[in-house]
Design an enzyme around this catalytic site. Sequence first.
Site, PDB file in Angstrom:
ATOM      1  N   SER A  42      -3.139  -9.753  10.471  1.00 35.14           N
ATOM      2  CA  SER A  42      -4.146  -9.242   9.544  1.00 35.14           C
ATOM      3  C   SER A  42      -5.451 -10.010   9.713  1.00 35.14           C
ATOM      4  O   SER A  42      -5.454 -11.237   9.795  1.00 35.14           O
ATOM      5  CB  SER A  42      -3.679  -9.359   8.096  1.00 35.14           C
ATOM      6  OG  SER A  42      -4.685  -8.916   7.201  1.00 35.14           O
ATOM      7  N   SER A  43      -6.558  -9.268   9.744  1.00 30.89           N
ATOM      8  CA  SER A  43      -7.877  -9.897   9.786  1.00 30.89           C
ATOM      9  C   SER A  43      -8.314 -10.333   8.399  1.00 30.89           C
ATOM     10  O   SER A  43      -9.316 -11.042   8.254  1.00 30.89           O
ATOM     11  CB  SER A  43      -8.906  -8.926  10.360  1.00 30.89           C
ATOM     12  OG  SER A  43      -9.062  -7.807   9.495  1.00 30.89           O
ATOM     13  N   HIS A  49       0.808  -1.223   0.000  1.00 32.94           N
ATOM     14  CA  HIS A  49       0.000   0.000   0.000  1.00 32.94           C
ATOM     15  C   HIS A  49       0.839   1.269   0.000  1.00 32.94           C
ATOM     16  O   HIS A  49       0.319   2.352   0.271  1.00 32.94           O
ATOM     17  CB  HIS A  49      -0.937  -0.002   1.211  1.00 32.94           C
ATOM     18  CG  HIS A  49      -1.946  -1.109   1.168  1.00 32.94           C
ATOM     19  ND1 HIS A  49      -2.520  -1.659   2.299  1.00 32.94           N
ATOM     20  CD2 HIS A  49      -2.489  -1.781   0.113  1.00 32.94           C
ATOM     21  CE1 HIS A  49      -3.359  -2.615   1.942  1.00 32.94           C
ATOM     22  NE2 HIS A  49      -3.351  -2.718   0.631  1.00 32.94           N
ATOM     23  N   CYS A  53       2.577  14.494  -5.927  1.00 30.83           N
ATOM     24  CA  CYS A  53       1.602  15.457  -6.407  1.00 30.83           C
ATOM     25  C   CYS A  53       0.719  14.772  -7.443  1.00 30.83           C
ATOM     26  O   CYS A  53       1.219  14.243  -8.438  1.00 30.83           O
ATOM     27  CB  CYS A  53       2.285  16.675  -7.023  1.00 30.83           C
ATOM     28  SG  CYS A  53       1.124  17.875  -7.713  1.00 30.83           S
TER      29      CYS A  53
END
Length: 291
Positions: free
Chosen positions: A232-233, A120, A128
């Site tokens: 992590s779920s 991520h 920008c």
Amino acid sequence: MSREVSVGEVASLLRDRGPALVLTGAGLSTESGIPDYRGPDGQRRVTPMSHQEFCATSAARQRYWARSFIGWQRFSVAEPNAGHRAVAELQRVGAIGTVITQNVDGLHQDAGTRDVIELHGSLADVECLTCGERTDRDLVQAFMDDANPGFASLALGLVGDGSRVSSQIRPDGDIVLADDAVQTFVPPRCLVCGDDTLKPDVVFFGGSVPKPRVEQCFALTEAAPVLVVLGSSLKVMSGYRFVRRAAAHGIPVVVVTLGPTRGDAETTHRIDAPLGVTLTALARELAARLG
């Protein structure tokens, strides 16, 4: 279907079939003081700003950057915890290989882990959306500090009754701050094109991971002897899809986290326990077997 196993059983699996591919989530960083979005029951506690909301208006970007300006002061001083250090040690002894992280905090690298794919993105970089210029987050933070004298003291001074600002940061460095507290905040602008469209180089909720990065992670998953999921779920498809891909290829899936996950049906080995102490024990056992 998932089966609850011991640390020793996971150690044997990694010894015999490693190096494993690892997928990590926000639960790995909670012991560093960065809360995750969900409680042990898997239900979301807070709703982060979405990609669509951020891009829609200058007011939304002002609100994000005001909150992030305060949150960064806590987020940026977070340090790796025992779980991060154990992952680095597991990699050092050859039990695991590449680490795909859904986290944007850089704590894996700070702990010494190499070959990390930031699924991520990273909060340490800013881009920008208008011209593509990239900037270091610390420089953007310094600009906001200069442009908003006294804002941090004003915002933090509202902590008293707990209704205006929260001392809890979120996994994306954001913090709870009421809209009326940010109306005077001067958000950063791009030094190249002058637009107010600077955005941390992370995938917001509702955004998409770049396709080449997804394809790289799918290829790693299909080639992995074992997939290990930490903290992590798997509620978000962004990470869950790799568990589904591993299961479809008959690859063992190990999950170490607190509480249920969306991937329990695809999980073959499960440890429902705190990560720091569990991963430390796993690293110690594998170091003895492989070191």
